[in-house]
Design a protein around this motif. Structure first.
Motif, PDB file in Angstrom:
ATOM      1  N   PHE A 148       0.812  -1.226   0.000  1.00 28.96           N
ATOM      2  CA  PHE A 148       0.000   0.000   0.000  1.00 28.96           C
ATOM      3  C   PHE A 148       0.837   1.263   0.000  1.00 28.96           C
ATOM      4  O   PHE A 148       0.380   2.317  -0.431  1.00 28.96           O
ATOM      5  CB  PHE A 148      -0.977   0.014   1.197  1.00 28.96           C
ATOM      6  N   ARG A 151       1.116   3.589  -2.980  1.00 24.91           N
ATOM      7  CA  ARG A 151      -0.147   4.258  -3.342  1.00 24.91           C
ATOM      8  C   ARG A 151      -0.302   5.583  -2.604  1.00 24.91           C
ATOM      9  O   ARG A 151      -1.177   6.382  -2.934  1.00 24.91           O
ATOM     10  CB  ARG A 151      -1.347   3.352  -3.013  1.00 24.91           C
ATOM     11  N   TYR A 152       0.516   5.793  -1.574  1.00 24.03           N
ATOM     12  CA  TYR A 152       0.466   7.056  -0.827  1.00 24.03           C
ATOM     13  C   TYR A 152       1.772   7.825  -1.008  1.00 24.03           C
ATOM     14  O   TYR A 152       2.194   8.552  -0.104  1.00 24.03           O
ATOM     15  CB  TYR A 152       0.156   6.763   0.651  1.00 24.03           C
ATOM     16  N   SER A 203     -16.083   5.977   0.143  1.00 23.22           N
ATOM     17  CA  SER A 203     -14.861   5.440  -0.479  1.00 23.22           C
ATOM     18  C   SER A 203     -13.738   6.474  -0.514  1.00 23.22           C
ATOM     19  O   SER A 203     -12.564   6.116  -0.605  1.00 23.22           O
ATOM     20  CB  SER A 203     -15.168   4.978  -1.902  1.00 23.22           C
ATOM     21  N   GLY A 207     -10.391   5.535   1.434  1.00 19.12           N
ATOM     22  CA  GLY A 207      -9.228   5.317   0.574  1.00 19.12           C
ATOM     23  C   GLY A 207      -8.071   6.239   0.882  1.00 19.12           C
ATOM     24  O   GLY A 207      -6.937   5.789   1.075  1.00 19.12           O
ATOM     25  N   TRP A 212      -7.591   2.170   2.867  1.00 17.02           N
ATOM     26  CA  TRP A 212      -8.487   1.143   2.316  1.00 17.02           C
ATOM     27  C   TRP A 212      -8.321   1.114   0.795  1.00 17.02           C
ATOM     28  O   TRP A 212      -8.107   2.157   0.177  1.00 17.02           O
ATOM     29  CB  TRP A 212      -9.943   1.502   2.681  1.00 17.02           C
ATOM     30  N   HIS A 213      -8.407  -0.091   0.229  1.00 16.56           N
ATOM     31  CA  HIS A 213      -8.244  -0.256  -1.219  1.00 16.56           C
ATOM     32  C   HIS A 213      -9.413  -1.077  -1.738  1.00 16.56           C
ATOM     33  O   HIS A 213      -9.820  -2.051  -1.095  1.00 16.56           O
ATOM     34  CB  HIS A 213      -6.915  -0.979  -1.487  1.00 16.56           C
ATOM     35  N   LYS A 214      -9.973  -0.659  -2.878  1.00 10.66           N
ATOM     36  CA  LYS A 214     -11.205  -1.304  -3.362  1.00 10.66           C
ATOM     37  C   LYS A 214     -11.029  -2.820  -3.550  1.00 10.66           C
ATOM     38  O   LYS A 214     -11.919  -3.593  -3.238  1.00 10.66           O
ATOM     39  CB  LYS A 214     -11.653  -0.657  -4.675  1.00 10.66           C
ATOM     40  N   ASP A 216      -8.069  -4.696  -2.417  1.00 10.38           N
ATOM     41  CA  ASP A 216      -7.307  -5.351  -1.329  1.00 10.38           C
ATOM     42  C   ASP A 216      -7.901  -5.100   0.057  1.00 10.38           C
ATOM     43  O   ASP A 216      -7.460  -5.717   1.031  1.00 10.38           O
ATOM     44  CB  ASP A 216      -5.852  -4.841  -1.310  1.00 10.38           C
ATOM     45  N   GLU A 308      -3.918   2.519 -12.111  1.00  9.80           N
ATOM     46  CA  GLU A 308      -3.211   2.877 -10.875  1.00  9.80           C
ATOM     47  C   GLU A 308      -1.715   2.999 -11.163  1.00  9.80           C
ATOM     48  O   GLU A 308      -1.073   2.020 -11.529  1.00  9.80           O
ATOM     49  CB  GLU A 308      -3.460   1.796  -9.822  1.00  9.80           C
ATOM     50  N   VAL A 318      -6.823   6.547  -5.281  1.00  9.81           N
ATOM     51  CA  VAL A 318      -7.948   5.763  -4.751  1.00  9.81           C
ATOM     52  C   VAL A 318      -8.992   5.549  -5.850  1.00  9.81           C
ATOM     53  O   VAL A 318      -9.446   6.520  -6.473  1.00  9.81           O
ATOM     54  CB  VAL A 318      -8.602   6.509  -3.556  1.00  9.81           C
ATOM     55  N   GLU A 319      -9.368   4.272  -6.048  1.00 12.08           N
ATOM     56  CA  GLU A 319     -10.429   3.982  -7.012  1.00 12.08           C
ATOM     57  C   GLU A 319     -11.755   4.518  -6.455  1.00 12.08           C
ATOM     58  O   GLU A 319     -12.055   4.331  -5.267  1.00 12.08           O
ATOM     59  CB  GLU A 319     -10.516   2.468  -7.230  1.00 12.08           C
TER      60      GLU A 319
END
Ligand SMILES: Nc1ncnc2c1ncn2[C@@H]1O[C@H](COP(=O)(O)OP(=O)(O)O)[C@@H](O)[C@H]1O
Ligand SMILES: O=C(CO)[C@@H](O)[C@@H](O)COP(=O)(O)O
Length: 559
Positions: A148, A151-152, A203, A207, A212-214, A216, A308, A318-319
């Protein structure tokens, strides 16, 4: 069918604002602001007077309800609209602004026995006292190679949910124990309107702020166990609740709240949202390639993509995080208008204030007029825009501002222009980081206070980024976006919209006048940007850590 309306409620740092919007064309019919009676609680708790430590920032949840019961009836009254024609309501909020609630959904700070414990209150987005926890989260996530983290942009912020929850566990385990859940304030306020026993989480905040991931979900139990064995099941217990996409109807307004808000029971309530993110459809952006800048004291940069991608220093991807169906990217600069405010308040000589007063304008306007007479490069100055650290792309709060090139002839308006330019170079870094990593940025959209206030600033941004900038027509873009989500929650058969894309097409507007890059300015700024980049890397990427050494010398001196 009679004309239909929706209400958007924008929860800022110091006040909440309701805007009543005509759904046929997005006209803002009425608006009303309720300042929070308790504002930002950063010195002592209400009633008990318990003193707070440095870096704390709390709020009173009752203030949020006051906005609903004061500003909403006020806009209904002012507009003269029949409440039966107000078909939906959406809210947007600062984030991560979070609170512990009990089994009945009530904030723990409402319980007299807990009210003297600072950890029972709402922690505001800018509560920065969970830095130790954030630092450990980052070290442990990096050492475990957690998927993760990229993603940040490589770092989890102390402003976000997991750091704040862990701080509560460390410093007030009894509050952690008694909390049935920890919730974003935006989701809590929605639950107060819908009265649902089953709370939904949106969401967007899940996210960007709660990892939080859609696909995972949240990080694994092993990760939380590595942080602290007591956190092993935190996502199944204290963070439980369905995560649903923006635009979903969270529920309907209860009869009790309808009575207090001057609306009709059953009005559709959209799931909660975040201020900067709601502004994106508010300016009409529902497709990739268009970077939205919410420009005020700071800038949030928002962008849509279809895949992504890893982008250095972004705040998150974030999705469904901004517009359902797309990956939403966020980045930011932690001080922009604040830097100009600092200079105006701390840096200008008395003759400037006097001259501005004589001309009947404020100091910003005086400096802007004078600075507009200069050509790019003519000041001979260059600055690094790190007055409040660097949020993107370096993600380092220990960096500071710098101005280079002073002489005995340097004028205040030259310094002001240099500060405007420095923030534009900071935005260019973010634009380049996205664009070169496959998240295209073709044009820029701007909303918030700054585009209304400073034309020179906007021209400099167009020249430095070499991109056209469109300006939001609304002064309340987040509230307009929130109202659009309210209309989507109501749906087309009730006179609303079936998707945020449809709502944005009908309701969002940008001004006719845009800011277009001027070729000769672009050429000079390209040279200056190369110089900015050298300074940026030299002071920001470890070649010379003088800024950090100065901080530690300062800390020693203060002790
Ligand atoms: N004429 C101006 N030019 C540039 N900045 C300005 C001007 N007037 C005010 N500001 C800055 O605008 C910021 C406030 O922006 P605004 O969008 O209204 O607030 P917020 O970010 O709190 O929503 C302040 O930081 C202030 O320094
Ligand atoms: O962090 C975010 C969004 O991610 C903001 O809610 C937070 O910076 C507050 O912004 P404002 O000061 O309300 O513009």
């Amino acid at each position: 069918m009679s004309k239909k309306y929706a209400i958007g409620v924008d929860y800022g740092t110091e006040s909440g604002r309701a805007v009543l919007v005509d759904l046929s064309d997005g006209t803002e019919v009425a608006d009303h602001v309720t300042p929070y009676p308790h504002n930002v609680i950063d010195e002592k708790l209400p009633v008990s007077g318990v003193k707070l430590e440095y870096d704390w920032a709390l709020q009173h949840p009752q203030d949020y309800i006051d906005v609903l019961t004061q500003s909403v009836p006020a806009v209904v009254r002012a507009s003269g609209v029949d409440p039966a024609d107000i078909i939906g309501l959406g809210i947007d909020f600062t984030a991560c602004t979070m609170l512990p609630i009990d089994k009945a959904g009530q904030p723990l700070c409402f319980e007299p026995a807990l009210a003297a414990n600072p950890h029972s209150w709402v922690k505001l987005w800018k509560h920065h006292a969970a830095q130790d926890e954030a630092t450990l989260i980052n070290e442990i996530a990096a050492s475990r190679g957690e998927a993760f983290l990229p993603r940040y942009g490589g770092k989890i912020s102390s402003e976000w949910m997991i750091a704040k929850v862990w701080q509560i566990l460390n410093e007030a385990p009894e509050i952690y124990e008694q909390a049935d859940r920890f919730l974003e304030a935006t989701d809590w306020v929605v639950s107060q309107m819908t009265g649902q026993s089953e709370i939904v989480r949106n969401s967007c905040t899940a996210g960007y702020k709660s990892i939080w991931h859609k696909q995972d979900g949240y990080p694994s139990q092993d990760f939380f166990k590595a942080l602290d064995p007591r956190l092993v099941d935190v996502t199944e217990t204290k963070l439980r609740g369905d995560v649903v996409a923006l635009g979903t109807k969270a529920g309907e307004l209860t009869a009790a709240m309808a009575e207090r808000m001057g609306l009709v029971a059953g009005t559709a309530i959209a799931v909660g949202n975040v201020d900067a993110h709601a502004a994106v459809p508010g300016v009409g952006v529902v497709t990739p390639g268009k970077l939205v800048m919410a420009m005020g004291t700071s800038i949030c940069h928002m962008l849509l993509g279809t895949e992504e991608k890893e982008v250095e220093g972004m705040c998150g991807v974030v999705e469904d995080g901004i517009i359902p169906g797309y990956l939403g990217y966020e980045a930011g600069q932690s001080a922009v208008g604040d830097i100009f405010a600092w200079y105006v308040e701390q840096g200008v000589p008395a003759y400037v204030e006097k001259a501005a007063a004589e001309e009947g304008i404020n100091v910003h306007e005086w400096l802007e007029r004078r600075a507009s007479a200069y050509k790019p490069g003519e000041t001979g100055l260059l600055a690094l825009d790190w007055w409040n650290g660097n949020r993107s792309v370096l993600v380092d709060t220990e960096l500071n501002g710098l101005i280079l090139g002073y002489s005995l002839l340097t004028k205040p308006e030259e310094i002001y222009r240099t500060l405007l330019e420095a923030t534009a170079f900071g935005t260019r870094k973010i634009v380049d980081a996205f664009h070169s990593n496959g998240v295209e940025v073709e044009e820029l959209y701007a909303c918030g206070g700054l585009p209304q206030k400073n034309h020179l600033l906007m021209q400099i941004y167009a020249d430095v980024t070499n991109r056209e900038i469109k300006i939001a027509d609304s002064k309340q873009t987040p509230a307009l976006g929130a109202a659009m989500f309210g209309a989507v929650a109501a749906g087309a058969d009730k006179g609303g919209y079936d998707s945020i894309v449809d709502a944005a097409k009908q309701m969002a507007r940008v001004r006719k006048e845009t800011f277009k890059p001027i070729a000769e300015n672009v050429a000079v700024y390209e040279k200056l940007y190369q110089e900015y980049s050298k300074l940026h890397d030299y002071f920001g990427r470890g070649d010379n850590d003088v800024m950090k050494r100065l901080r530690s010398i300062r800390e020693e001196a203060r002790q």
